[in-house]
Scaffold this motif. Sequence first.
Motif, PDB file in Angstrom:
ATOM      1  N   THR A 149       0.858  -1.174   0.000  1.00 16.53           N
ATOM      2  CA  THR A 149       0.000   0.000   0.000  1.00 16.53           C
ATOM      3  C   THR A 149       0.897   1.228   0.000  1.00 16.53           C
ATOM      4  O   THR A 149       1.907   1.235   0.713  1.00 16.53           O
ATOM      5  N   PRO A 150       0.590   2.216  -0.861  1.00 16.62           N
ATOM      6  CA  PRO A 150      -0.628   2.387  -1.659  1.00 16.62           C
ATOM      7  C   PRO A 150      -0.666   1.485  -2.900  1.00 16.62           C
ATOM      8  O   PRO A 150       0.347   1.273  -3.545  1.00 16.62           O
ATOM      9  N   ASN A 151      -1.870   0.993  -3.181  1.00 15.22           N
ATOM     10  CA  ASN A 151      -2.099   0.136  -4.341  1.00 15.22           C
ATOM     11  C   ASN A 151      -3.597   0.108  -4.632  1.00 15.22           C
ATOM     12  O   ASN A 151      -4.401   0.524  -3.804  1.00 15.22           O
ATOM     13  N   PHE A 152      -3.952  -0.435  -5.794  1.00 19.98           N
ATOM     14  CA  PHE A 152      -5.368  -0.492  -6.154  1.00 19.98           C
ATOM     15  C   PHE A 152      -6.156  -1.386  -5.199  1.00 19.98           C
ATOM     16  O   PHE A 152      -7.374  -1.233  -5.048  1.00 19.98           O
ATOM     17  N   THR A 153      -5.501  -2.336  -4.544  1.00 22.18           N
ATOM     18  CA  THR A 153      -6.182  -3.251  -3.628  1.00 22.18           C
ATOM     19  C   THR A 153      -6.654  -2.563  -2.351  1.00 22.18           C
ATOM     20  O   THR A 153      -7.432  -3.151  -1.595  1.00 22.18           O
ATOM     21  N   ASP A 154      -6.201  -1.340  -2.106  1.00 22.12           N
ATOM     22  CA  ASP A 154      -6.686  -0.612  -0.931  1.00 22.12           C
ATOM     23  C   ASP A 154      -8.199  -0.477  -0.991  1.00 22.12           C
ATOM     24  O   ASP A 154      -8.887  -0.592   0.028  1.00 22.12           O
ATOM     25  N   GLY A 155      -8.712  -0.227  -2.181  1.00 21.01           N
ATOM     26  CA  GLY A 155     -10.158  -0.078  -2.339  1.00 21.01           C
ATOM     27  C   GLY A 155     -10.879  -1.408  -2.469  1.00 21.01           C
ATOM     28  O   GLY A 155     -12.057  -1.524  -2.119  1.00 21.01           O
ATOM     29  N   ALA A 156     -10.171  -2.436  -2.970  1.00 24.02           N
ATOM     30  CA  ALA A 156     -10.805  -3.733  -3.201  1.00 24.02           C
ATOM     31  C   ALA A 156     -10.990  -4.536  -1.920  1.00 24.02           C
ATOM     32  O   ALA A 156     -11.847  -5.421  -1.846  1.00 24.02           O
ATOM     33  N   GLY A 157     -10.203  -4.249  -0.877  1.00 24.72           N
ATOM     34  CA  GLY A 157     -10.312  -4.967   0.387  1.00 24.72           C
ATOM     35  C   GLY A 157      -9.190  -5.966   0.565  1.00 24.72           C
ATOM     36  O   GLY A 157      -9.248  -7.080   0.033  1.00 24.72           O
ATOM     37  N   PHE A 158      -8.162  -5.578   1.287  1.00 22.78           N
ATOM     38  CA  PHE A 158      -6.990  -6.422   1.481  1.00 22.78           C
ATOM     39  C   PHE A 158      -6.455  -6.169   2.885  1.00 22.78           C
ATOM     40  O   PHE A 158      -6.436  -5.025   3.354  1.00 22.78           O
ATOM     41  N   THR A 159      -6.022  -7.237   3.565  1.00 21.36           N
ATOM     42  CA  THR A 159      -5.528  -7.128   4.936  1.00 21.36           C
ATOM     43  C   THR A 159      -4.116  -7.704   5.031  1.00 21.36           C
ATOM     44  O   THR A 159      -3.863  -8.804   4.543  1.00 21.36           O
ATOM     45  N   PHE A 160      -3.219  -6.954   5.651  1.00 15.12           N
ATOM     46  CA  PHE A 160      -1.861  -7.430   5.866  1.00 15.12           C
ATOM     47  C   PHE A 160      -1.805  -8.240   7.165  1.00 15.12           C
ATOM     48  O   PHE A 160      -2.480  -7.915   8.144  1.00 15.12           O
ATOM     49  N   ILE A 161      -0.987  -9.300   7.142  1.00 16.35           N
ATOM     50  CA  ILE A 161      -0.836 -10.143   8.327  1.00 16.35           C
ATOM     51  C   ILE A 161      -0.022  -9.395   9.386  1.00 16.35           C
ATOM     52  O   ILE A 161       0.957  -8.709   9.077  1.00 16.35           O
ATOM     53  N   ASP A 162      -0.458  -9.519  10.637  1.00 15.90           N
ATOM     54  CA  ASP A 162       0.259  -8.888  11.753  1.00 15.90           C
ATOM     55  C   ASP A 162       1.388  -9.802  12.226  1.00 15.90           C
ATOM     56  O   ASP A 162       1.201 -10.645  13.117  1.00 15.90           O
ATOM     57  N   PHE A 163       2.558  -9.638  11.602  1.00 13.73           N
ATOM     58  CA  PHE A 163       3.748 -10.357  12.054  1.00 13.73           C
ATOM     59  C   PHE A 163       4.352  -9.609  13.244  1.00 13.73           C
ATOM     60  O   PHE A 163       3.960  -8.464  13.528  1.00 13.73           O
ATOM     61  N   PRO A 164       5.296 -10.219  13.964  1.00 10.07           N
ATOM     62  CA  PRO A 164       5.959  -9.481  15.046  1.00 10.07           C
ATOM     63  C   PRO A 164       6.500  -8.145  14.529  1.00 10.07           C
ATOM     64  O   PRO A 164       6.969  -8.057  13.385  1.00 10.07           O
ATOM     65  N   PRO A 165       6.433  -7.097  15.328  1.00 10.37           N
ATOM     66  CA  PRO A 165       6.796  -5.753  14.861  1.00 10.37           C
ATOM     67  C   PRO A 165       8.231  -5.662  14.349  1.00 10.37           C
ATOM     68  O   PRO A 165       9.132  -6.334  14.870  1.00 10.37           O
ATOM     69  N   TYR A 166       8.403  -4.830  13.349  1.00  8.28           N
ATOM     70  CA  TYR A 166       9.734  -4.552  12.811  1.00  8.28           C
ATOM     71  C   TYR A 166      10.507  -3.676  13.785  1.00  8.28           C
ATOM     72  O   TYR A 166       9.971  -2.719  14.359  1.00  8.28           O
TER      73      TYR A 166
END
Length: 314
Positions: free
Chosen positions: A213-230
């Motif tokens: 993100t940003p990408n076209f999928t922001d509007g389509a509905g996409f979720t990033f996995i919550d991995f341990p924090p960077y």
Amino acid sequence: MKKLISTLSAAVIALVSFTGVSNAADSKKPIVIPTHNWSSQVVMAYVIGGIFESMGNNVKYVPADSQAVYESIRIGDVTISHEVWESAFGKSFTTALEKGGILDWGDHEARTLEDMGYPNWVAEKGLCPGLPDWTALKNPDCAKNFVTPDSGGKGRMLEGPQSWHGDLIPQRVEALGLGDLWTVKFAGGADALWAELAAAEKEGRGTIIFNWTPNFTDGAGFTFIDFPPYTAGCRPEDGGDGKCGSPDGYLKKAVNADFPKTHPAAAAAFKKMSFSTSHIGAMASLVDIDKLSHEDAAKKWLADNESVWKPFTK
């Protein structure tokens, strides 16, 4: 005599004026803009090129490796970079910056995230209860819903091209103890990622892909996995154990050090350019959803968004 003096004065004024204009004018030498292998970057290349052309500049587009481009800018083969993603390319950019010959030209308004995730319908269908928490991936009943013919009975994660991040995601999978249930495959390009989204939905199976993100999928509905924090230094290449996700990062611009001298007006405009998440997502959507060519997408975006970009040129 007065007439002669007047004539000479006018000539001097004209010469000074002409010299001033000459010194302020941009070079006729083309501004070289790189194109990479994802939609927003290519569309934005033509958007920015169109803005430069509207100011009377010449523009040339060249395909370029997304890691090596910063060295190309530094030595003058390429003029600018308009999408420096911190997570993927920050190290290459910083290395070139430290050598000299390339300038940090500021950030876009948009912030970035690049990581593995899933289309929202994966959660809606209950294919992996517990997501987006990464520990849900430890469940064999989850992994079995993501098996593909090439995954050897394991759940598959589809990464982007290996040139983008090397073995970052495979290393993470192993570091987090997910290797017995999951395997990582590499896509040939961004188009393969979007083809996978469509195929998985059609087949009714789960899919986890690399996205940003940003990408076209922001509007389509996409979720990033919550991995341990960077955290700084957590990645293997920096001496860490790899048990971390990706950082929220900058989306930066860079220019060859001579650009402000050879193209002062264009350089000033480029420094002002700042696109938001919605601007960049819309650029990508014109290609990935509306199926326009990159060039036509840029023309449409420019026509529809004059109030956004024209102030950059003033």
